[in-house]
Structure formats: C-alpha cells, structure tokens
Design a protein around this motif. Sequence first.
Motif, PDB file in Angstrom:
ATOM      1  N   GLY A  81       2.411   7.087   1.904  1.00 23.78           N
ATOM      2  CA  GLY A  81       2.087   7.969   0.790  1.00 23.78           C
ATOM      3  C   GLY A  81       2.390   9.413   1.090  1.00 23.78           C
ATOM      4  O   GLY A  81       2.217   9.871   2.224  1.00 23.78           O
ATOM      5  N   GLU A 110       4.546  -3.342  -1.620  1.00 18.88           N
ATOM      6  CA  GLU A 110       4.842  -3.915  -0.302  1.00 18.88           C
ATOM      7  C   GLU A 110       4.478  -5.401  -0.261  1.00 18.88           C
ATOM      8  O   GLU A 110       5.273  -6.248   0.186  1.00 18.88           O
ATOM      9  CB  GLU A 110       4.079  -3.155   0.771  1.00 18.88           C
ATOM     10  CG  GLU A 110       4.252  -3.712   2.171  1.00 18.88           C
ATOM     11  CD  GLU A 110       3.369  -3.014   3.197  1.00 18.88           C
ATOM     12  OE1 GLU A 110       3.351  -3.468   4.351  1.00 18.88           O
ATOM     13  OE2 GLU A 110       2.689  -2.021   2.834  1.00 18.88           O
ATOM     14  N   SER A 169       5.008   0.594   3.671  1.00 17.65           N
ATOM     15  CA  SER A 169       4.648   1.540   2.618  1.00 17.65           C
ATOM     16  C   SER A 169       3.982   2.755   3.237  1.00 17.65           C
ATOM     17  O   SER A 169       3.496   2.713   4.375  1.00 17.65           O
ATOM     18  CB  SER A 169       3.722   0.882   1.583  1.00 17.65           C
ATOM     19  OG  SER A 169       2.477   0.514   2.176  1.00 17.65           O
ATOM     20  N   HIS A 226       7.515  12.055  -6.139  1.00 11.07           N
ATOM     21  CA  HIS A 226       7.611  11.509  -4.785  1.00 11.07           C
ATOM     22  C   HIS A 226       9.024  11.693  -4.237  1.00 11.07           C
ATOM     23  O   HIS A 226       9.205  12.057  -3.074  1.00 11.07           O
ATOM     24  CB  HIS A 226       7.250  10.018  -4.775  1.00 11.07           C
ATOM     25  CG  HIS A 226       5.879   9.727  -5.292  1.00 11.07           C
ATOM     26  ND1 HIS A 226       5.642   8.840  -6.304  1.00 11.07           N
ATOM     27  CD2 HIS A 226       4.664  10.223  -4.925  1.00 11.07           C
ATOM     28  CE1 HIS A 226       4.335   8.792  -6.549  1.00 11.07           C
ATOM     29  NE2 HIS A 226       3.727   9.623  -5.725  1.00 11.07           N
ATOM     30  N   ASN A 271      -1.044   5.890  -0.945  1.00 12.09           N
ATOM     31  CA  ASN A 271      -0.796   4.662  -0.190  1.00 12.09           C
ATOM     32  C   ASN A 271      -2.020   3.740  -0.182  1.00 12.09           C
ATOM     33  O   ASN A 271      -2.293   3.072   0.811  1.00 12.09           O
ATOM     34  CB  ASN A 271      -0.343   4.969   1.238  1.00 12.09           C
ATOM     35  CG  ASN A 271       0.222   3.764   1.986  1.00 12.09           C
ATOM     36  OD1 ASN A 271       0.051   3.636   3.191  1.00 12.09           O
ATOM     37  ND2 ASN A 271       0.897   2.876   1.290  1.00 12.09           N
ATOM     38  N   VAL A 319      10.490   4.898  -4.397  1.00  8.88           N
ATOM     39  CA  VAL A 319       9.341   5.708  -4.781  1.00  8.88           C
ATOM     40  C   VAL A 319       8.871   5.342  -6.191  1.00  8.88           C
ATOM     41  O   VAL A 319       9.629   4.815  -7.001  1.00  8.88           O
ATOM     42  CB  VAL A 319       9.679   7.211  -4.711  1.00  8.88           C
ATOM     43  CG1 VAL A 319      10.076   7.592  -3.293  1.00  8.88           C
ATOM     44  CG2 VAL A 319      10.794   7.588  -5.680  1.00  8.88           C
ATOM     45  N   MET A 320       7.611   5.645  -6.453  1.00 10.18           N
ATOM     46  CA  MET A 320       7.010   5.295  -7.739  1.00 10.18           C
ATOM     47  C   MET A 320       7.269   6.345  -8.821  1.00 10.18           C
ATOM     48  O   MET A 320       7.356   6.017 -10.006  1.00 10.18           O
ATOM     49  CB  MET A 320       5.503   5.105  -7.580  1.00 10.18           C
ATOM     50  CG  MET A 320       5.125   4.037  -6.567  1.00 10.18           C
ATOM     51  SD  MET A 320       5.649   2.385  -7.045  1.00 10.18           S
ATOM     52  CE  MET A 320       6.174   1.742  -5.449  1.00 10.18           C
ATOM     53  N   PHE A 365       8.215   1.569   0.667  1.00  9.91           N
ATOM     54  CA  PHE A 365       7.691   1.923  -0.649  1.00  9.91           C
ATOM     55  C   PHE A 365       6.771   3.142  -0.496  1.00  9.91           C
ATOM     56  O   PHE A 365       5.947   3.186   0.424  1.00  9.91           O
ATOM     57  CB  PHE A 365       6.894   0.765  -1.247  1.00  9.91           C
ATOM     58  CG  PHE A 365       7.749  -0.392  -1.666  1.00  9.91           C
ATOM     59  CD1 PHE A 365       8.450  -0.368  -2.870  1.00  9.91           C
ATOM     60  CD2 PHE A 365       7.851  -1.533  -0.874  1.00  9.91           C
ATOM     61  CE1 PHE A 365       9.237  -1.451  -3.265  1.00  9.91           C
ATOM     62  CE2 PHE A 365       8.628  -2.608  -1.261  1.00  9.91           C
ATOM     63  CZ  PHE A 365       9.332  -2.570  -2.456  1.00  9.91           C
ATOM     64  N   VAL A 366       6.900   4.081  -1.435  1.00 10.85           N
ATOM     65  CA  VAL A 366       6.137   5.319  -1.327  1.00 10.85           C
ATOM     66  C   VAL A 366       5.456   5.647  -2.653  1.00 10.85           C
ATOM     67  O   VAL A 366       6.085   5.614  -3.719  1.00 10.85           O
ATOM     68  CB  VAL A 366       7.048   6.496  -0.910  1.00 10.85           C
ATOM     69  CG1 VAL A 366       6.282   7.816  -0.928  1.00 10.85           C
ATOM     70  CG2 VAL A 366       7.633   6.245   0.484  1.00 10.85           C
ATOM     71  N   CYS A 367       4.148   5.951  -2.569  1.00  6.66           N
ATOM     72  CA  CYS A 367       3.420   6.515  -3.707  1.00  6.66           C
ATOM     73  C   CYS A 367       2.681   7.755  -3.195  1.00  6.66           C
ATOM     74  O   CYS A 367       3.135   8.402  -2.258  1.00  6.66           O
ATOM     75  CB  CYS A 367       2.498   5.478  -4.338  1.00  6.66           C
ATOM     76  SG  CYS A 367       1.114   4.942  -3.281  1.00  6.66           S
ATOM     77  N   ARG A 383      -0.400   1.773  -5.505  1.00 10.47           N
ATOM     78  CA  ARG A 383       0.923   1.316  -5.941  1.00 10.47           C
ATOM     79  C   ARG A 383       1.803   0.831  -4.801  1.00 10.47           C
ATOM     80  O   ARG A 383       2.356  -0.284  -4.851  1.00 10.47           O
ATOM     81  CB  ARG A 383       1.631   2.445  -6.712  1.00 10.47           C
ATOM     82  CG  ARG A 383       1.017   2.753  -8.058  1.00 10.47           C
ATOM     83  CD  ARG A 383       1.591   4.035  -8.645  1.00 10.47           C
ATOM     84  NE  ARG A 383       1.121   5.224  -7.931  1.00 10.47           N
ATOM     85  CZ  ARG A 383       1.480   6.473  -8.209  1.00 10.47           C
ATOM     86  NH1 ARG A 383       2.356   6.679  -9.176  1.00 10.47           N
ATOM     87  NH2 ARG A 383       0.980   7.484  -7.541  1.00 10.47           N
ATOM     88  N   SER A 384       1.975   1.651  -3.777  1.00 10.75           N
ATOM     89  CA  SER A 384       2.916   1.250  -2.725  1.00 10.75           C
ATOM     90  C   SER A 384       2.433   0.042  -1.919  1.00 10.75           C
ATOM     91  O   SER A 384       3.255  -0.818  -1.578  1.00 10.75           O
ATOM     92  CB  SER A 384       3.257   2.441  -1.814  1.00 10.75           C
ATOM     93  OG  SER A 384       2.103   2.989  -1.214  1.00 10.75           O
TER      94      SER A 384
END
Length: 365
Positions: free
Chosen positions: A252, A233, A250, A302, A225, A297-298, A220-222, A228-229
């Motif tokens: 960022g 996670e 996760s 990203h 980090n 990604v959010m 997961f990427v924001c 959100r990520s």
Amino acid sequence: MVVRTDTPATRAALVAEAAGILLNGGVVVLPTDTVYGLAAHPGHPEAVARLSTIKGRAEEKPLALLASREEALAALGGTLSPAARRLAARFWPGALTLVVDCAGRTEGVRIPDHALARAIIAACGGLLRVTSANRAGEPPALTAEAALRDVGADADLVIDGGPVSGGTASTVVRDAPGGWRILREGAIPASAIKAAVAERASTAPRGSLPSDGARPLLLFVCSGNTCRSPMAEALMRARLPPACRWKIGSAGTLAGDGLPASLLAQQAMAEQGLSLAAHRSRPVTPDLVREAGLVVVMGRHHFERIIACSPAARDKVFLLGRFSPREAGLEIDDPAGGPLADYRQCRDEINACLPGLTAFLDVLA
C-alpha cells in the motif's frame, strides 16, 4: 499518425501506449498471427465506424472481435456448444473465428496466436474490433510497411511487429443450436475442423504460463493494503494454475507494517472460499517496485505516487481497470468505511478484471 517498432525492451511501453490510444477512442494498426489488423475499442462506436471508413467498406458489414482469452466470450453473453468448445480447445489461440449468438446478437470471435496482439487486447479489457489493415478489395497487409501504405496514414498508431507468418484469413465456423457449419475455409482446412469436432475434448489445462525457474513479482497496490490489494492478491493467486511462474504480492502507498486485512474484506473473501487471515500489510518501497515485473494499482493516484517515487517504473505500472471487460479504465473504489455490500462489490470488480490481466501476463512472463 505515429509508427512504433516492437522489441522486447519496448513491449510493455508499446502495449501501454496502444491501449491508451484505443481506450480513448483511437485506431491502431497492429500485427496478428494472420495479417496486420486495424483495431478499435468496441466501447467507442465512432472509432469502430472509422475502421470501415478507412478501409472504404460498407459500415453495415460486421467486424470481428479479437479476444485475449476465452472468458471474454462469456462477458458478451455467449456460450459455446460442445463441438465449438472442442474447436476452441484445438485451435485457440489461432486462425479460427467462431460465430456465436451473444445476448440477442451474433458475433464473430477469435483469439489470435500473437502475444503482442493479445497483450494489447488484454490491456483494453479483453476485446477489440479488428479488421484487416488494407483497403477493401486489396490484398491483406503482411508487413507494417504494406499496412502503412494502404491504411496506416489514417490510423493514430502503427505498430511494426515485423512480417506476419500467416497471410491467410481465418477459417470461420458458425456455432448455432442447430449445429455447426463452415462459413469460410481459410488457414485451417475443413478436414482439420471436422477431425477436431470428432475428437474428445482435451482435458489439458489451458492458460498455464511457461515455467523456466524465474519468479517475477506481480504486485497489487492500493492505499492501506488491508482491503483492495490483499483481495486482488488472493483472487489472483487462486486463479493462476500451480505451474504459474509469477509470485503474487501486495502493498500500500499509505500502509503501515503488519496490520491484518479488514474484517469486512476477510468476510467478503471467505464467501469465495478464500482466507485473508494470514495477510499482513506492508508499504510500497522503491526496492519492492524495482523487484516487481508488473505493478497493478487500484486508482490513478496510486499510479502517480509510485511514479513519483520510482520514475523508471512507469512502463510496468498499470491500472487494474484497464483489464475490465465492462468499463475500460475503471478505478476500483476503496470500500473502507462502507458496509459489507461495498466490499462485495469491490471484490467482484477486481475479479472481473483478472481474466484480462492473466492474458497480459502471458506476454510479460
């Protein structure tokens, strides 16, 4: 109209292409476990109307919904009776359509026993309107060639997944407060339906991914980090069964090393019984992207930043909002700087996308 062939090497890209067309109001021919289907996103009424026009059938005739997971039914406002839950446990995914009451309307819902179809549905938020890919009154299409000949020229994309093994329409069962009844006997005989209703519900866990020792990374990427990520996670790790073979992480795009999750993110997650106390931020690197089996990604920025650094990863980077049952293509806004209510909303938006994402993992694992 474009024709694409499904192969293991092209599947992720094919899912992304099909989902992009459907989310933008297009129509796609895709294989299912029973017959080839003609699909549209329920959030695009004009696309749904095209299905009837292409088939040459009356628009007032209802079109079934195909779901990626049983949780999608809850998003419609539907609930299953104990008998219907036993049927779902026995025959989903498979050739069973359950007709249920959903928030003042009636819907026919089915989960196909076809990994590619479920992946596309999941990437579109968990639900698609689907009808058989043939002209009204004609035999169903069991190959992409037959579907293309009948209706494919009017679709935006035709997916060739090879011949389907079913060939018989699903069995349709009405689930109502007054009891259940078979509306159409199809691939599942009436005797099997009656036997399943009489059985005790299975206690076996559903949704476990196969385990073969591999541990692909779901990343997961924001941005930083820290909000959100890490929330995504933790929520995903809590959702997946212990036997799941995915490892969850996760990072960022603008993250530094070693920062804790924000205090409000920790508080929002603590309300769900989950702790971010041990989380420490890390930046996205080309090596991390290369290791990942799937990058979620959010926001679109990203996606663009990751592709700029790792162009070869394009086919495995997805926007989390693609899996939202509420608003396909939703971006998860950054709550940083806002009150606790913003973090709670962010947490809940992330959580709403995870059932669809979980179904998608079944194909990519």
